[in-house]
Design a protein around this motif. Structure first.
Motif, PDB file in Angstrom:
ATOM      1  N   LYS A   1      -0.573   0.347  -0.901  1.00  0.00           N
ATOM      2  CA  LYS A   1      -1.733  -0.541  -0.919  1.00  0.00           C
ATOM      3  C   LYS A   1      -1.375  -1.924  -0.391  1.00  0.00           C
ATOM      4  O   LYS A   1      -2.136  -2.533   0.373  1.00  0.00           O
ATOM      5  N   GLU A   2      -0.207  -2.439  -0.822  1.00  0.00           N
ATOM      6  CA  GLU A   2       0.242  -3.755  -0.347  1.00  0.00           C
ATOM      7  C   GLU A   2       0.499  -3.738   1.162  1.00  0.00           C
ATOM      8  O   GLU A   2       0.203  -4.716   1.870  1.00  0.00           O
ATOM      9  N   LYS A   3       1.036  -2.628   1.665  1.00  0.00           N
ATOM     10  CA  LYS A   3       1.255  -2.513   3.107  1.00  0.00           C
ATOM     11  C   LYS A   3      -0.067  -2.557   3.864  1.00  0.00           C
ATOM     12  O   LYS A   3      -0.192  -3.226   4.896  1.00  0.00           O
ATOM     13  N   ASP A   4      -1.060  -1.831   3.353  1.00  0.00           N
ATOM     14  CA  ASP A   4      -2.368  -1.810   4.014  1.00  0.00           C
ATOM     15  C   ASP A   4      -2.999  -3.202   4.034  1.00  0.00           C
ATOM     16  O   ASP A   4      -3.624  -3.603   5.030  1.00  0.00           O
ATOM     17  N   ILE A   5      -2.845  -3.949   2.948  1.00  0.00           N
ATOM     18  CA  ILE A   5      -3.406  -5.303   2.876  1.00  0.00           C
ATOM     19  C   ILE A   5      -2.750  -6.207   3.923  1.00  0.00           C
ATOM     20  O   ILE A   5      -3.413  -6.978   4.623  1.00  0.00           O
ATOM     21  N   LEU A   6      -1.410  -6.115   4.034  1.00  0.00           N
ATOM     22  CA  LEU A   6      -0.693  -6.936   5.011  1.00  0.00           C
ATOM     23  C   LEU A   6      -1.105  -6.590   6.437  1.00  0.00           C
ATOM     24  O   LEU A   6      -1.240  -7.475   7.294  1.00  0.00           O
ATOM     25  N   VAL A   7      -1.289  -5.302   6.698  1.00  0.00           N
ATOM     26  CA  VAL A   7      -1.707  -4.882   8.041  1.00  0.00           C
ATOM     27  C   VAL A   7      -3.099  -5.412   8.366  1.00  0.00           C
ATOM     28  O   VAL A   7      -3.374  -5.876   9.489  1.00  0.00           O
ATOM     29  N   GLU A   8      -4.010  -5.372   7.396  1.00  0.00           N
ATOM     30  CA  GLU A   8      -5.378  -5.861   7.615  1.00  0.00           C
ATOM     31  C   GLU A   8      -5.418  -7.367   7.835  1.00  0.00           C
ATOM     32  O   GLU A   8      -6.225  -7.871   8.615  1.00  0.00           O
TER      33      GLU A   8
END
Length: 500
Positions: free
Chosen positions: A54-61
């Motif tokens: 989830k944290e990875k997805d947030i950083l990518v967004e």
């Protein structure tokens, strides 16, 4: 009490500590303690952070990549020109724009070499022998016999000991300047020099002193000022190299540099002269050798001469010429020479053929000068404009006599003239500059170039079309101005009535 020899070193050390100043002892003790502390300290190794999906997805967004190129406004003149004009076929004396044939007065094809059948045939022969490109820099399997032949012919033509080829005309002078002038050196440059020279000055990181265009009194005052500074600091003066950098024929003004005076100042104040002859090579002088021949000055008086093969010669690339020891230095220090793929062999072959044609038919130069003078004289009869450039120059700049306070407005006016002329069969161009990066921005102008093959009838056509185009544009602008004034007057009438 006697002291045995084994204890002499310790005794000297103690005596040295007791006699040393207290601040010195404190400093050294502090330094020793600091070294011991650093040595004994354990190395810091941060724990590797483990992110959840989830944290990875947030950083990518949240990540926003930087654009590969800056945003260009939709109304940029270059984009409008691309949409408006599409050239078909070869770019010669006549050019086909949007399906219509126009007399080409916009390119630097001074001697009409672009389109000569003899040159094309020679290039095709070279293509069958060498292929399309060399696929490597000169020092890495990019040197072919045709390159060496062209260098030899250019050096002999220019009456210099040696010449060096560059594959790109812009990179020629831009690479040559930083090859000799480094940080701490001094360059005296004319404020109207072309953009390629300006980039070379930036790359050199030298201290640049600008003098007013062709103003030798201003240049000498700067040289005198520097001489006084050198006397105050002779140690620095010994290691500081000094250069004067000018163009033979200025692209931005159509003027010729006063070379005799420059040579006089060179010997008087012990400076070197770098001469950029991109526009004067193949144009000035009885045989096209440039401004040195025009003023009957030996090339030995000039430390380095730089020329382009992309204008009068109708090829690609450029070259520098001069003394052997000067040119050899560029083979290891000229970045554009060392790190760029060498000139395509077929274009080197076509340059050899162009040079041969120039030597066999120097009457082309006479025709070019006569056409330039005729056109210049007739351009001066057009009302509302000033003609910038000397009569024998094949480069003319047409500026407005009464420019507006807004530069963009003048550019729009001149572009309207260019559009009208294009519709009447004469291809022109508005002189373009990289405005934020130019040292001295020239006033807006229409840049017009002369071809040696222009006939009197064609010159008359150019003058007629230009005169009609300017007259028509001035009438449109005057009508718009009258209409705007009338509308403003109508808008103010109710307010005026109410106040009464």
């Amino acid at each position: 009490m006697a002291i045995i020899p084994a204890t002499w070193d310790m005794y000297d050390l103690i005596q040295g500590v007791l006699q040393a100043p207290m601040y010195h002892v404190i400093f050294e003790v502090t330094l020793i303690v600091l070294i011991v502390k650093i040595y004994l300290a354990s190395s810091f190794s941060p724990e590797k952070a483990v992110l959840t999906e989830k944290e990875k997805d947030i950083l990518v967004e949240e990540w926003e990549p930087e654009p590969l190129a800056p945003d260009v406004p939709d109304d940029h003149p270059a984009l409008r020109a691309m949409e408006k004009y599409c050239i078909e076929g070869q770019n010669g004396k006549y050019i086909k724009v949007n399906g219509k044939s126009c007399l080409n007065m916009a390119i630097f094809n001074f001697l009409g070499m672009n389109g000569k059948k003899e040159i094309e045939e020679d290039a095709v022969k070279a293509l069958r022998v060498y292929g399309v490109g060399s696929c490597g820099p000169r020092g890495f399997y990019g040197t072919m016999d045709v390159h060496l032949e062209l260098e030899d012919k250019l050096s002999k033509f220019m009456n210099c000991e040696e010449a060096i080829l560059y594959s790109y005309g812009f990179a020629c002078i831009a690479s040559a300047i930083p090859a000799y002038s480094k940080r701490g050196d001094l360059i005296f440059a004319d404020e109207s020099v072309c953009f390629a020279i300006q980039k070379g000055l930036v790359a050199s990181r030298s201290h640049v002193r600008w003098f007013r265009h062709n103003d030798m009194d201003h240049l000498e005052s700067l040289l005198i000022e520097q001489s006084k500074a050198d006397k105050k600091n002779p140690k620095k003066a010994k290691v500081t190299r000094r250069f004067i950098l000018v163009e033979g024929l200025y692209l931005n003004s159509g003027d010729i540099c006063p070379l005799p005076k420059l040579v006089e100042l060179k010997w008087k104040y012990k400076v070197r002269i770098f001469l950029e002859e991109t526009m004067s090579f193949g144009v000035l002088g009885a045989t096209g050798r440039g401004v040195t021949e025009h003023f009957d000055i030996s090339p030995d008086q000039i430390d380095m001469i730089s020329c382009s093969l992309e204008n009068a010669i109708g090829s690609v690339g450029g070259f520098c010429c001069g003394k052997k020891f000067i040119i050899d230095h560029q083979r290891l220090s000229g970045l554009g020479y060392c790190f760029s793929a060498s000139q395509p062999p077929m274009l080197a072959s076509s340059a050899i053929q162009s040079l041969k044609m120039l030597q066999e038919k120097p009457s082309m130069l006479v025709d070019l000068r006569e056409a330039s003078e005729k056109l210049h004289a007739k351009l001066e009869n057009i009302s509302g404009v000033n003609i910038v450039g000397i009569p024998i120059s094949p480069i003319k700049h047409i500026q407005l006599t009464e420019p507006a306070e807004d530069r963009d407005l003048d550019l729009q006016t001149l572009q309207m003239v260019v559009d009208e002329a294009m519709s009447s069969g004469v291809a022109l161009t508005v002189a373009r500059y990289l405005e934020p990066e130019e040292h001295s921005l020239m006033p807006p102008s229409i840049r017009l170039t002369v071809n040696c093959e222009l006939t009197d009838t064609e010159i008359d056509t150019v003058i007629r079309v230009l005169s009609e185009s300017f007259e028509l544009v001035f009438q449109k602008l005057s009508s718009q101005l009258d209409m705007t004034s009338a509308m403003d007057s109508v808008e103010h009438q109710p307010a005026l009535a109410a106040s009464r």
